[in-house]
Write an enzyme that holds these catalytic residues in place. Structure first.
Site, mmCIF file in Angstrom:
data_model
loop_
_atom_site.group_PDB
_atom_site.id
_atom_site.type_symbol
_atom_site.label_atom_id
_atom_site.label_comp_id
_atom_site.label_asym_id
_atom_site.label_seq_id
_atom_site.Cartn_x
_atom_site.Cartn_y
_atom_site.Cartn_z
ATOM 1 N N CYS A 108 -25.076 -20.784 -32.618
ATOM 2 C CA CYS A 108 -26.045 -20.687 -33.701
ATOM 3 C C CYS A 108 -25.710 -21.529 -34.953
ATOM 4 O O CYS A 108 -26.318 -22.331 -35.089
ATOM 5 C CB CYS A 108 -25.952 -19.309 -34.079
ATOM 6 S SG CYS A 108 -26.653 -17.998 -32.873
ATOM 7 N N LYS A 166 -25.895 -25.282 -34.246
ATOM 8 C CA LYS A 166 -27.266 -25.679 -34.080
ATOM 9 C C LYS A 166 -28.205 -25.813 -35.096
ATOM 10 O O LYS A 166 -29.004 -26.502 -35.372
ATOM 11 C CB LYS A 166 -27.842 -24.921 -32.699
ATOM 12 C CG LYS A 166 -28.855 -24.966 -32.326
ATOM 13 C CD LYS A 166 -29.249 -24.282 -31.088
ATOM 14 C CE LYS A 166 -29.265 -22.747 -31.254
ATOM 15 N NZ LYS A 166 -30.689 -22.459 -31.878
ATOM 16 N N ARG A 194 -19.633 -22.350 -26.390
ATOM 17 C CA ARG A 194 -20.202 -23.484 -27.005
ATOM 18 C C ARG A 194 -19.711 -23.700 -28.291
ATOM 19 O O ARG A 194 -19.393 -22.872 -29.298
ATOM 20 C CB ARG A 194 -21.728 -22.946 -27.160
ATOM 21 C CG ARG A 194 -22.449 -22.969 -25.822
ATOM 22 C CD ARG A 194 -23.984 -22.631 -26.012
ATOM 23 N NE ARG A 194 -23.886 -21.359 -25.958
ATOM 24 C CZ ARG A 194 -25.136 -20.713 -25.881
ATOM 25 N NH1 ARG A 194 -26.129 -21.143 -26.163
ATOM 26 N NH2 ARG A 194 -25.122 -19.279 -25.848
ATOM 27 N N PHE A 222 -17.263 -13.297 -44.116
ATOM 28 C CA PHE A 222 -17.347 -14.533 -43.882
ATOM 29 C C PHE A 222 -16.367 -15.511 -45.060
ATOM 30 O O PHE A 222 -16.562 -16.528 -45.019
ATOM 31 C CB PHE A 222 -18.678 -15.031 -43.902
ATOM 32 C CG PHE A 222 -19.279 -14.654 -42.421
ATOM 33 C CD1 PHE A 222 -19.451 -13.445 -42.075
ATOM 34 C CD2 PHE A 222 -19.581 -15.780 -41.625
ATOM 35 C CE1 PHE A 222 -19.924 -13.063 -40.886
ATOM 36 C CE2 PHE A 222 -20.180 -15.540 -40.493
ATOM 37 C CZ PHE A 222 -20.105 -14.029 -39.987
ATOM 38 N N LEU A 223 -15.277 -14.873 -45.355
ATOM 39 C CA LEU A 223 -14.366 -15.341 -45.961
ATOM 40 C C LEU A 223 -12.906 -15.738 -45.396
ATOM 41 O O LEU A 223 -12.001 -15.603 -46.001
ATOM 42 C CB LEU A 223 -14.192 -15.009 -47.454
ATOM 43 C CG LEU A 223 -15.345 -15.406 -48.380
ATOM 44 C CD1 LEU A 223 -15.062 -14.645 -49.899
ATOM 45 C CD2 LEU A 223 -15.626 -16.926 -48.836
ATOM 46 N N THR A 247 -35.223 -18.673 -32.890
ATOM 47 C CA THR A 247 -34.590 -19.293 -33.902
ATOM 48 C C THR A 247 -35.588 -20.803 -34.013
ATOM 49 O O THR A 247 -35.281 -21.524 -33.128
ATOM 50 C CB THR A 247 -33.242 -19.519 -34.447
ATOM 51 O OG1 THR A 247 -32.651 -18.491 -34.325
ATOM 52 C CG2 THR A 247 -33.275 -20.242 -35.653
ATOM 53 N N LEU A 303 -28.654 -11.322 -34.748
ATOM 54 C CA LEU A 303 -27.469 -10.662 -33.988
ATOM 55 C C LEU A 303 -26.418 -11.572 -33.563
ATOM 56 O O LEU A 303 -26.430 -12.591 -33.507
ATOM 57 C CB LEU A 303 -28.043 -10.078 -32.591
ATOM 58 C CG LEU A 303 -29.344 -9.696 -32.396
ATOM 59 C CD1 LEU A 303 -30.106 -9.566 -30.876
ATOM 60 C CD2 LEU A 303 -29.220 -8.246 -32.931
ATOM 61 N N ARG A 304 -25.252 -10.869 -33.878
ATOM 62 C CA ARG A 304 -23.939 -11.497 -33.719
ATOM 63 C C ARG A 304 -23.569 -11.196 -32.319
ATOM 64 O O ARG A 304 -23.354 -10.112 -31.862
ATOM 65 C CB ARG A 304 -22.795 -11.009 -34.780
ATOM 66 C CG ARG A 304 -23.015 -11.511 -36.087
ATOM 67 C CD ARG A 304 -22.035 -10.859 -37.066
ATOM 68 N NE ARG A 304 -22.398 -9.395 -36.819
ATOM 69 C CZ ARG A 304 -21.351 -8.548 -37.474
ATOM 70 N NH1 ARG A 304 -20.488 -8.663 -37.859
ATOM 71 N NH2 ARG A 304 -22.014 -7.075 -37.220
HETATM 72 C C1 UGA Z 1 -24.310 -15.928 -36.382
HETATM 73 C C2 UGA Z 1 -24.767 -14.714 -37.326
HETATM 74 O O1 UGA Z 1 -23.473 -14.233 -37.741
HETATM 75 C C3 UGA Z 1 -25.878 -14.047 -36.883
HETATM 76 O O2 UGA Z 1 -26.196 -13.059 -38.002
HETATM 77 C C4 UGA Z 1 -26.841 -14.694 -36.403
HETATM 78 O O3 UGA Z 1 -27.953 -14.034 -35.931
HETATM 79 C C5 UGA Z 1 -26.466 -15.520 -35.105
HETATM 80 O O4 UGA Z 1 -25.498 -16.436 -35.747
HETATM 81 C C6 UGA Z 1 -27.632 -16.260 -34.591
HETATM 82 O O5 UGA Z 1 -28.051 -17.143 -35.345
HETATM 83 O O6 UGA Z 1 -28.122 -15.908 -33.613
HETATM 84 P P1 UGA Z 1 -22.585 -15.570 -34.017
HETATM 85 O O7 UGA Z 1 -22.820 -16.923 -34.146
HETATM 86 O O8 UGA Z 1 -22.569 -14.675 -32.942
HETATM 87 O O9 UGA Z 1 -23.707 -14.966 -35.176
HETATM 88 O O10 UGA Z 1 -21.071 -15.250 -34.745
HETATM 89 P P2 UGA Z 1 -20.391 -15.231 -36.118
HETATM 90 O O11 UGA Z 1 -19.611 -13.834 -36.126
HETATM 91 O O12 UGA Z 1 -21.386 -15.348 -37.265
HETATM 92 O O13 UGA Z 1 -19.337 -16.197 -35.873
HETATM 93 C C7 UGA Z 1 -19.786 -17.706 -36.136
HETATM 94 C C8 UGA Z 1 -18.314 -18.613 -36.122
HETATM 95 O O14 UGA Z 1 -18.071 -18.465 -37.711
HETATM 96 C C9 UGA Z 1 -17.436 -18.070 -35.366
HETATM 97 O O15 UGA Z 1 -17.052 -19.461 -34.726
HETATM 98 C C10 UGA Z 1 -16.506 -17.547 -36.141
HETATM 99 O O16 UGA Z 1 -15.082 -17.683 -35.856
HETATM 100 C C11 UGA Z 1 -16.668 -18.327 -37.558
HETATM 101 N N1 UGA Z 1 -16.444 -17.488 -38.662
HETATM 102 C C12 UGA Z 1 -16.792 -16.346 -39.092
HETATM 103 C C13 UGA Z 1 -15.144 -18.283 -39.400
HETATM 104 O O17 UGA Z 1 -14.596 -19.130 -39.076
HETATM 105 N N2 UGA Z 1 -14.811 -17.263 -40.622
HETATM 106 C C14 UGA Z 1 -15.221 -16.234 -40.949
HETATM 107 O O18 UGA Z 1 -15.224 -15.549 -42.159
HETATM 108 C C15 UGA Z 1 -16.600 -15.582 -40.210
#
Ligand code: UGA
Length: 456
Positions: A263, A266, A332, A252-253, A118, A153-154
């Protein structure tokens, strides 16, 4: 694939699974040695077997020899880290530019250099200039082209995300490079994955804008959760009611103690910095960052308040889950790294149970960086029951599957029962229904507090 970290390894293993010959490079020789022995340095469900398959088929190899590997390849993907620069919040591109120089020096035939990491908007053009500067003999469009191909990618579901993506984004002005990238993503043709071809800056910005928008959704629902608490509304149903509108979408709600991970924190910060620097500030993203930082502290205060109400001399809290989300060992920017120190600062003893970390201590450096050191005030339990036994509160911080099926009557029995109060369960992920928590004082987010007024 330059960089055998999270993105490089997952992407490399998946392309090998698609039938391409992939060599993953890293300048960390220990990492490459381990990978060559089949040892995976990160935790990602399904990755070990995918790597093993790739190695068995000989399509996936690991090396530290950049020159030889680049010369044998027609696509070079740069998947090195872009950490936040602690002095100014920008993405640190030191590793990317070093990799580009090394690759430029090695090129000996038409090569498409692809940024997977990124990187801030404009980096692709910088990469072109750097290649020309390093190798004035190389001609863009003849000897090389540069493309941006951001990853989406998640952690925890990276392999499925790679194999069945919502979309693939390729940014390049070169038709020759597009053709090469089209061949690379040919395996996704059968499942009709949309492939968006655009220019480099757009592709780079799509990545930041997507993460910024997802962070915004979370920030929004978290503020709605606060409002729900003041009004008697239920944030779960609110999210559903909003999300059924296709323009909004249900994903994501989910209200939470704030987003974390490698991610969103940052990338939102880098987006905000870049936008400000370019004179087009994203004040919405600024507000999301600020609200998310404040939220983690607010969650700690919420726990502390309930403990104060109970007037305990030396409370002990069981923290269930310390990673930033389930199915990852990544700590992280996890909410736990803010909440646990805050509890300790206020004289609370903490016992941690995390399904991944009960058996190893790799998380200790992350905790130590926040001033959390092992001793009588912080201990690790080897299972959930041990953690919650006689604890003054159980706090769910990460929605691991294992916590979704807890026998609540057993939990009720095992938690401490101070005189005049019911045992306390604080669920910061809303994994239980408010009508199934009999005998527990149950505090979740954006929903009514249950049994808090029952004094026995
Ligand atoms: C995120 C994005 O979802 C990916 O599409 C992206 O490729 C990645 O960053 C990246 O930039 O490489 P990731 O960080 O692995 O992926 O995890 P997420 O599943 O998106 O969750 C991120 C944070 O949001 C977590 O702390 C999760 O608990 C929180 N979250 C997620 C919420 O608080 N509420 C939600 O409804 C969804």
């Amino acid at each position: 694939m330059i960089g055998a970290g999270y993105v490089g390894l997952v992407t490399g293993a998946c392309f090998a699974e698609f039938g391409f010959d992939v060599v993953c490079l890293d300048n960390d020789t220990t990492k490459i040695d381990k990978l060559n022995q089949g040892l995976i340095p990160i935790y990602e469900p399904g990755l070990d077997s995918l790597v093993a398959q790739g190695m068995k088929s000989k399509r996936l190899t690991f090396s530290t020899n950049l020159k030889e590997s680049v010369q044998a390849s027609n696509i070079v993907m740069i998947a090195v880290g872009t950490p936040t620069n602690i002095t100014d919040g920008h993405a640190d591109l030191g590793y990317v530019y070093q990799a580009v120089k090394d690759v430029a020096l090695a090129i000996d035939g038409y090569t498409v250099i692809v940024t997977k990491s990124t990187v801030p908007v404009g980096t692709g053009d910088e990469v072109v200039s750097l290649i020309k500067q390093t190798r004035p003999d190389l001609v863009e469009g003849v000897d090389f082209d540069v493309a941006s191909n951001p990853e989406f990618l998640r952690e925890g579901s990276a392999i499925t995300d790679f194999m069945r993506p919502d979309r693939v984004v390729v940014g390049t002005d070169s038709q020759k490079a597009r053709d090469v990238m089209q061949r690379l993503y040919r395996p996704l043709y059968l499942i009709e994955t949309p492939i968006l071809y655009t220019n480099k800056p757009t592709a780079e910005l799509i990545k930041y804008a997507a993460n910024g928008f997802l962070a915004l959704k979370i920030g929004f629902i978290n503020q709605m959760a606060d409002l729900c608490e003041k009004t008697g509304a239920d944030v779960q149903e609110l999210g559903k009611g909003m999300g059924l509108d296709n323009r909004i979408g249900r994903k994501f709600l989910n209200a939470s103690p704030g987003y974390g991970g490698s991610c969103f924190p940052k990338d939102t910060l880098a987006l905000s910095k870049t936008a400000r620097q370019l004179g087009a500030p994203c004040t919405i993203v600024d507000a999301v960052i600020e609200a998310n930082t404040a939220r983690k502290l607010k969650m700690a205060e919420r726990i502390l308040q309930r403990l104060r109400d109970r007037k305990l001399s030396k409370p002990r809290v069981a923290i269930l889950g310390i990673t930033f989300k389930p199915n990852t060992d990544d700590m992280r920017d996890a909410a736990s790294l803010v909440i646990i120190p805050e509890l300790l600062k206020h004289g609370v003893d903490v016992v941690i149970y995390d399904p991944l970390y009960y058996k190893n201590s790799d998380c200790l450096p992350h905790l130590a960086a926040q001033g959390i050191t092992w001793g009588s005030e912080v201990t690790f339990a080897s299972n959930r029951k041990e953690a919650t036994l006689d604890a003054d509160a159980a706090v769910i911080l990460t929605e691991w599957h294992e916590f979704r099926g807890i026998d609540l009557s057993e939990l009720q029995q095992s938690l401490a029962k101070p005189e005049g109060f019911l045992p306390l369960l604080i669920d910061l992920r809303n994994i239980y229904k408010t009508n199934e928590v009999d005998g527990l004082h149950y505090l979740s987010i954006g929903r009514s507090e249950v049994n808090n007024k029952i004094a026995i």
